[in-house]
Design a protein around this motif. Structure first.
Motif, mmCIF file in Angstrom:
data_model
loop_
_atom_site.group_PDB
_atom_site.id
_atom_site.type_symbol
_atom_site.label_atom_id
_atom_site.label_comp_id
_atom_site.label_asym_id
_atom_site.label_seq_id
_atom_site.Cartn_x
_atom_site.Cartn_y
_atom_site.Cartn_z
ATOM 1 N N ALA A 1 -0.452 44.290 12.342
ATOM 2 C CA ALA A 1 -0.951 44.214 13.713
ATOM 3 C C ALA A 1 0.192 44.028 14.703
ATOM 4 C CB ALA A 1 -1.951 43.071 13.839
ATOM 5 N N VAL A 2 1.097 43.122 14.384
ATOM 6 C CA VAL A 2 2.242 42.872 15.268
ATOM 7 C C VAL A 2 3.139 44.103 15.329
ATOM 8 C CG1 VAL A 2 4.309 41.457 15.578
ATOM 9 C CG2 VAL A 2 2.155 40.378 14.932
ATOM 10 N N TYR A 3 3.277 44.782 14.203
ATOM 11 C CA TYR A 3 4.105 45.986 14.134
ATOM 12 C C TYR A 3 3.622 47.037 15.128
ATOM 13 C CZ TYR A 3 6.312 50.081 11.916
ATOM 14 O OH TYR A 3 7.027 51.221 11.652
ATOM 15 N N PHE A 4 2.311 47.244 15.209
ATOM 16 C CA PHE A 4 1.765 48.247 16.113
ATOM 17 C C PHE A 4 1.699 47.757 17.558
ATOM 18 C CE2 PHE A 4 -0.172 50.091 12.180
ATOM 19 C CZ PHE A 4 0.370 51.355 12.305
ATOM 20 N N ALA A 5 1.441 46.463 17.749
ATOM 21 C CA ALA A 5 1.149 45.969 19.093
ATOM 22 C C ALA A 5 2.363 45.474 19.866
ATOM 23 C CB ALA A 5 0.115 44.833 19.007
ATOM 24 N N ALA B 1 12.498 42.054 15.376
ATOM 25 C CA ALA B 1 13.087 43.276 14.829
ATOM 26 C C ALA B 1 13.198 43.198 13.311
ATOM 27 C CB ALA B 1 14.457 43.515 15.454
ATOM 28 N N ALA B 2 13.571 42.031 12.807
ATOM 29 C CA ALA B 2 13.689 41.854 11.356
ATOM 30 C C ALA B 2 12.340 42.051 10.671
ATOM 31 C CB ALA B 2 14.241 40.468 11.047
ATOM 32 N N ALA B 3 11.291 41.541 11.296
ATOM 33 C CA ALA B 3 9.945 41.707 10.734
ATOM 34 C C ALA B 3 9.536 43.180 10.734
ATOM 35 C CB ALA B 3 8.945 40.877 11.528
ATOM 36 N N PHE B 4 9.882 43.901 11.797
ATOM 37 C CA PHE B 4 9.531 45.317 11.881
ATOM 38 C C PHE B 4 10.279 46.134 10.827
ATOM 39 C CE2 PHE B 4 8.139 45.323 16.619
ATOM 40 C CZ PHE B 4 7.004 44.621 16.252
ATOM 41 N N HIS B 5 11.545 45.814 10.635
ATOM 42 C CA HIS B 5 12.296 46.517 9.593
ATOM 43 C C HIS B 5 11.697 46.214 8.219
ATOM 44 C CE1 HIS B 5 15.447 48.400 11.917
ATOM 45 N NE2 HIS B 5 15.690 47.268 12.561
ATOM 46 N N ASP C 1 10.323 30.740 -1.811
ATOM 47 C CA ASP C 1 10.631 31.473 -0.586
ATOM 48 C C ASP C 1 11.825 30.853 0.125
ATOM 49 O OD1 ASP C 1 8.675 33.323 -0.897
ATOM 50 O OD2 ASP C 1 7.251 32.404 0.479
ATOM 51 N N SER C 2 12.711 31.702 0.609
ATOM 52 C CA SER C 2 13.832 31.201 1.409
ATOM 53 C C SER C 2 13.314 30.796 2.783
ATOM 54 C CB SER C 2 14.894 32.291 1.556
ATOM 55 O OG SER C 2 14.399 33.355 2.357
ATOM 56 N N LYS C 3 14.114 30.006 3.483
ATOM 57 C CA LYS C 3 13.700 29.584 4.823
ATOM 58 C C LYS C 3 13.565 30.793 5.749
ATOM 59 C CE LYS C 3 12.918 26.055 5.663
ATOM 60 N NZ LYS C 3 11.606 25.373 5.612
ATOM 61 N N ARG C 4 14.395 31.795 5.546
ATOM 62 C CA ARG C 4 14.296 33.015 6.353
ATOM 63 C C ARG C 4 12.937 33.688 6.151
ATOM 64 N NH1 ARG C 4 17.795 36.787 8.773
ATOM 65 N NH2 ARG C 4 17.058 38.940 8.669
ATOM 66 N N GLU C 5 12.483 33.755 4.903
ATOM 67 C CA GLU C 5 11.183 34.362 4.613
ATOM 68 C C GLU C 5 10.062 33.554 5.249
ATOM 69 O OE1 GLU C 5 10.357 37.220 3.097
ATOM 70 O OE2 GLU C 5 12.494 37.659 3.138
ATOM 71 N N VAL C 6 10.184 32.236 5.181
ATOM 72 C CA VAL C 6 9.155 31.380 5.783
ATOM 73 C C VAL C 6 9.101 31.614 7.293
ATOM 74 C CG1 VAL C 6 8.461 29.001 6.226
ATOM 75 C CG2 VAL C 6 9.359 29.634 3.965
ATOM 76 N N LEU C 7 10.259 31.710 7.925
ATOM 77 C CA LEU C 7 10.301 31.952 9.372
ATOM 78 C C LEU C 7 9.674 33.290 9.726
ATOM 79 C CD1 LEU C 7 13.895 30.631 10.160
ATOM 80 C CD2 LEU C 7 11.751 29.700 11.085
ATOM 81 N N LEU C 8 9.965 34.320 8.964
ATOM 82 C CA LEU C 8 9.367 35.631 9.217
ATOM 83 C C LEU C 8 7.852 35.582 9.101
ATOM 84 C CD1 LEU C 8 11.850 38.037 7.374
ATOM 85 C CD2 LEU C 8 11.302 38.056 9.817
ATOM 86 N N ARG C 9 7.371 34.946 8.044
ATOM 87 C CA ARG C 9 5.929 34.890 7.822
ATOM 88 C C ARG C 9 5.233 34.062 8.898
ATOM 89 N NH1 ARG C 9 6.095 33.613 2.972
ATOM 90 N NH2 ARG C 9 5.979 31.356 3.176
ATOM 91 N N GLN D 1 16.860 48.944 20.026
ATOM 92 C CA GLN D 1 16.169 48.654 18.773
ATOM 93 C C GLN D 1 14.808 49.343 18.722
ATOM 94 O OE1 GLN D 1 16.368 44.267 18.984
ATOM 95 N NE2 GLN D 1 17.645 44.337 17.151
ATOM 96 N N ARG D 2 14.134 49.386 19.865
ATOM 97 C CA ARG D 2 12.825 50.044 19.921
ATOM 98 C C ARG D 2 12.960 51.530 19.596
ATOM 99 N NH1 ARG D 2 11.548 48.325 24.556
ATOM 100 N NH2 ARG D 2 12.024 50.131 25.868
ATOM 101 N N SER D 3 13.976 52.165 20.146
ATOM 102 C CA SER D 3 14.193 53.590 19.895
ATOM 103 C C SER D 3 14.467 53.856 18.421
ATOM 104 C CB SER D 3 15.360 54.084 20.747
ATOM 105 O OG SER D 3 15.645 55.430 20.476
ATOM 106 N N GLY D 4 15.282 53.005 17.811
ATOM 107 C CA GLY D 4 15.584 53.178 16.402
ATOM 108 C C GLY D 4 14.363 53.032 15.517
ATOM 109 N N LEU D 5 13.535 52.039 15.807
ATOM 110 C CA LEU D 5 12.332 51.820 15.011
ATOM 111 C C LEU D 5 11.321 52.946 15.196
ATOM 112 C CD1 LEU D 5 11.908 47.971 15.295
ATOM 113 C CD2 LEU D 5 11.950 49.275 13.163
ATOM 114 N N ARG D 6 11.207 53.462 16.407
ATOM 115 C CA ARG D 6 10.286 54.572 16.644
ATOM 116 C C ARG D 6 10.734 55.807 15.854
ATOM 117 N NH1 ARG D 6 6.283 53.207 19.749
ATOM 118 N NH2 ARG D 6 6.503 51.951 21.642
ATOM 119 N N ASN D 7 12.028 56.007 15.737
ATOM 120 C CA ASN D 7 12.525 57.119 14.928
ATOM 121 C C ASN D 7 12.134 56.940 13.467
ATOM 122 O OD1 ASN D 7 13.723 58.511 17.053
ATOM 123 N ND2 ASN D 7 15.689 57.449 16.822
ATOM 124 N N VAL D 8 12.229 55.712 12.974
ATOM 125 C CA VAL D 8 11.831 55.440 11.595
ATOM 126 C C VAL D 8 10.330 55.670 11.426
ATOM 127 C CG1 VAL D 8 11.646 53.668 9.812
ATOM 128 C CG2 VAL D 8 13.710 53.811 11.210
#
Length: 438
Positions: free
Chosen positions: A354-358, A307-311, A257-265, A367-374
């Motif tokens: 859970a974080v995605y919904f809450a 935002a990165a986690a939501f995407h 895992d890259s450090k970026r992946e570890v940070l996201l998780r 960013q919120r508007s863009g994600l809601r469109n997705v």
């Protein structure tokens, strides 16, 4: 403004330019040291207004707070925001509630109490078990529709309750679920207590799903649609539980895992456990084994990380849909496959889901508007596939059912602690599939 000009302004505010309007205003609380002329003009230059506090001020505050907390989350909402909605100052609001947390507790408990009042055995008196189940579910539906803008409050934001307050909410919801599960076991005597509880949780989740979106439908149509979907859950035949099957291990950090992946998780784990606002960059860095300054090499801010986690979550949802369509030739088979893949994904990445919904309310507005469109696009893809399988479904109904199916996986999954054994995943998948294909 001249005396006459002030008088004319107040006349217009009262709804007309008549002397009678002046009289009504004076009778309801205006006071002056001077007299009123035939033309309705006050002789003195100063007019003061004595504002009377509405008798339902506390209820107004609770409603405004519930809508704000439900829409934006507990932390982003300030006392001044709620006060402004009601038309009072922050200090005036504190006369009713000593702290924001106290106000929050009242809003969460208020909805739970309304649900309990609507399903009180003294109110729901049907003796026939099936009629009693239907009456209970109908009462929950109607109460939820009445509170649609605020009903998601206890579902997502209740985690911010502390100590006895959290226990109290859990007890109230346990009672509510029991009022559905108990008569259900009389309708279906072969159900175990645990299975009846699981199905009751699923049925109530279907009802709660209407608070997660704003798809337009009349109250009566919502009631019919949701009641039918809830019965689909309650009639589900659950596979037998395998007593010797071990639960799957939760995926941990992998060497590649890259450090970026570890940070996201690690950030998702912390956001899930403590909430977005109670986690700092320092906390995330420590969990990932680096210092705070090193986190900023990968993400410019905590919001950027969120935002990165939501995407990432959206990418996985899209991939799940694509996989289901690729391996299936018929719409019904594609939906069954999609339900299985989505359940596996949710159980494997429960913190992320859970974080995605809450926590989406904590993103910057753009960013919120863009994600809601997705999100809406994902729902529409599911709904289109569902209509391919069930052509008789109206477009709006298909969207309601998709929202219900997605929500049920998380709510029932939480009840079974996201046990990733094949049997548990299969049981939850069967409940989700029942909502869509029953």
């Amino acid at each position: 403004m001249s005396v006459k000009g002030r008088g004319n302004f107040l006349n217009r505010r009262a709804g007309g330019g008549h002397a009678l309007s002046w009289f009504l205003l004076l009778a309801s609380g205006f006071s002056s040291g001077g007299a009123v002329t035939d033309g309705g003009v006050v002789a003195e230059a100063e007019v003061t207004v004595k504002r009377r506090r509405p008798r339902n001020r506390k209820a107004q505050i609770l409603t405004a707070a519930a809508e704000a907390f439900s829409e934006r989350g507990y932390h982003p909402v300030g006392i001044d925001d709620i006060a402004a909605t009601v038309g009072i100052s922050g200090p005036a609001l504190y006369r009713h509630f000593p702290t924001k947390y106290a106000l929050f507790v009242h809003t969460v408990m208020r909805l739970a109490d309304q649900l309990l009042a609507a399903t009180d055995p003294a109110v729901v008196t049907e003796g026939d078990p099936k009629a009693r189940v239907e009456a209970m579910i109908t009462a929950i539906i109607r109460t939820t529709i009445d509170n649609r803008r605020t009903g998601g409050l206890y579902r997502w934001e209740g985690r911010y309750l502390m100590g006895e307050d959290k226990t109290s909410l859990r007890d109230k919801l346990y009672t509510l679920h029991g009022r559905v599960a108990e008569p259900l076991r009389r309708v279906r005597p072969a159900l175990t207590e645990a299975d009846a509880a699981l199905l009751a949780t699923g049925a109530i989740s279907v009802v709660a799903s209407v608070t997660a979106h704003r798809t337009a439908l009349s109250a009566k149509q919502i009631e019919v649609t949701v009641l039918d979907a809830a019965w689909s859950v309650l009639r589900t035949d659950l596979p037998e539980i395998s007593t010797d099957e071990p639960g799957a291990e939760r995926v941990g950090e992998r060497a590649g895992d890259s450090k970026r992946e570890v940070l996201l998780r690690e950030s998702m784990q912390l956001f899930y456990q403590h909430g977005y606002h109670d986690v700092s960059i320092e906390d995330i860095g420590a969990a990932a084994g680096i210092n705070a300054s090193s986190v900023y090499r990968h993400f410019s801010s905590k919001a950027d990380l969120l935002a990165a986690a939501f995407h990432r979550a959206n990418e996985r949802l899209i991939a799940t849909l694509d996989e289901a369509l690729e391996v299936s030739t018929e719409p019904e088979a594609a939906i069954a496959t999609l339900c299985r893949l989505y359940t596996e994904l949710t159980f494997r990445q429960s913190e992320l889901v859970a974080v995605y919904f809450a926590e989406i309310g904590n993103l910057p507005a753009d960013q919120r508007s863009g994600l809601r469109n997705v999100q809406r696009q994902n729902i529409e893809q599911w709904a289109r596939l569902l209509r391919d399988a069930r052509p008789e479904l109206p477009v709006v109904t298909s969207r309601f059912l998709v929202h219900a199916a997605l929500g049920i996986v998380f709510d029932v999954g939480r009840a079974v602690r996201f046990d990733r054994s094949d049997t548990t995943v299969t049981r939850v998948t069967s409940v989700m599939t029942s909502v869509l294909l029953s």
